[in-house]
Motif scaffolding. Structure first.
Motif, PDB file in Angstrom:
ATOM      1  N   UNK A   1       0.828  -1.201   0.000  1.00 26.78           N
ATOM      2  CA  UNK A   1       0.000   0.000   0.000  1.00 26.78           C
ATOM      3  C   UNK A   1       0.866   1.257   0.000  1.00 26.78           C
ATOM      4  N   UNK A   2       0.313   2.404  -0.374  1.00 26.09           N
ATOM      5  CA  UNK A   2       1.092   3.649  -0.403  1.00 26.09           C
ATOM      6  C   UNK A   2       1.575   4.058   0.993  1.00 26.09           C
ATOM      7  N   UNK A   3       2.571   4.928   1.075  1.00 30.35           N
ATOM      8  CA  UNK A   3       3.060   5.410   2.377  1.00 30.35           C
ATOM      9  C   UNK A   3       1.942   6.122   3.140  1.00 30.35           C
ATOM     10  N   UNK A   4       1.710   5.692   4.360  1.00 33.90           N
ATOM     11  CA  UNK A   4       0.618   6.256   5.147  1.00 33.90           C
ATOM     12  C   UNK A   4       0.906   7.684   5.580  1.00 33.90           C
ATOM     13  N   UNK A   5       2.183   8.037   5.636  1.00 33.13           N
ATOM     14  CA  UNK A   5       2.526   9.401   6.003  1.00 33.13           C
ATOM     15  C   UNK A   5       2.285  10.394   4.889  1.00 33.13           C
ATOM     16  N   UNK A   6       1.939   9.896   3.692  1.00 33.13           N
ATOM     17  CA  UNK A   6       1.727  10.760   2.535  1.00 33.13           C
ATOM     18  C   UNK A   6       0.261  10.833   2.109  1.00 33.13           C
TER      19      UNK A   6
END
Length: 230
Positions: A152-157
């Motif tokens: 999954x994509x970076x959660x911070x982004x």
């Protein structure tokens, strides 16, 4: 069903391979209820895509039937790495009603490992991942595969990872050594926890084994780490 060559084993040296085996063992002992596992990071370029795919391969190598899903719909690293042509349909085609499961599911040259690539970047990735169709895909896959590993994509982004994690059994956070602050990592971890998903732990990635020999000798419960001298 299409077939694709990944050749993952050739990318790993002995030490890294052993680390993935350790992570695999920790996942297996985390409980049989943890079948669908999301992998995310705080920021881009922390190596989560490599970790997630290599973990899926390690599980398949142990005799498990594994489905790897590239759900990084905004910026898939793997599509470019494996030179997936625009003609091959992916997850975005399926979720938007432009393809069925048989068109997006790929058999790999690694026994027991199956892959669904991301597909073209859609205008509404969060909405597609939060759709009933994605949840139904995971429900069906649960009955077929021993494990489903989701990149999954970076959660911070972006929020996509939280949306995916909400329909998963567990999650793993990949953190690159000496890259982000403890405060930021804790913030992302707390955000992930709010989804209600069981957090198995953190993978400390891109560690210099020359400077951190201690890490090569110790692995905490549900933790793994992958060294790199490059």
């Amino acid at each position: 069903m299409k077939e694709i060559a990944l050749n993952l084993k050739s990318m790993q040296d002995y030490r890294i391979n052993e680390s993935y085996k350790q992570l695999r063992t920790n996942i297996e002992f985390s409980g049989e209820e943890n079948k669908i596992i999301a992998v995310t990071s705080c920021t881009p370029s922390e190596g989560k895509s490599t970790v997630s795919l290599s973990t899926a391969y390690s599980l398949a190598e142990a005799g498990k039937k594994v489905l790897f899903i590239d759900a990084d719909l905004r910026k898939s690293v793997l599509t470019g790495r494996y030179k997936i042509s625009g003609e091959m349909k992916g997850l975005t085609h399926f979720l938007s009603g432009q393809g069925d499961l048989s068109e997006i599911l790929c058999k790999t040259n690694e026994k027991g490992l199956f892959v669904i690539f991301a597909g073209p970047v859609p205008p509404n990735p969060a909405e597609l991942l939060g759709s009933k169709k994605f949840a139904a895909l995971l429900k069906e896959a649960r009955n077929i595969y021993d494990y489903i590993i989701i990149d999954t994509p970076p959660l911070g982004s972006v929020i996509d990872s939280a949306i995916v994690s909400a329909v998963c059994d567990a999650a793993i956070l990949v953190i690159s050594a000496n890259t982000i602050s403890y405060k930021f990592a804790r913030s992302v971890k707390d955000q992930l926890a709010k989804t209600g998903c069981n957090i198995l732990g953190v993978v400390l990635n891109k560690v210099s084994m020359k400077q951190n020999k201690y890490y090569g000798k110790y692995y905490g419960k549900y933790y793994g780490h992958y060294g790199s001298d490059k």
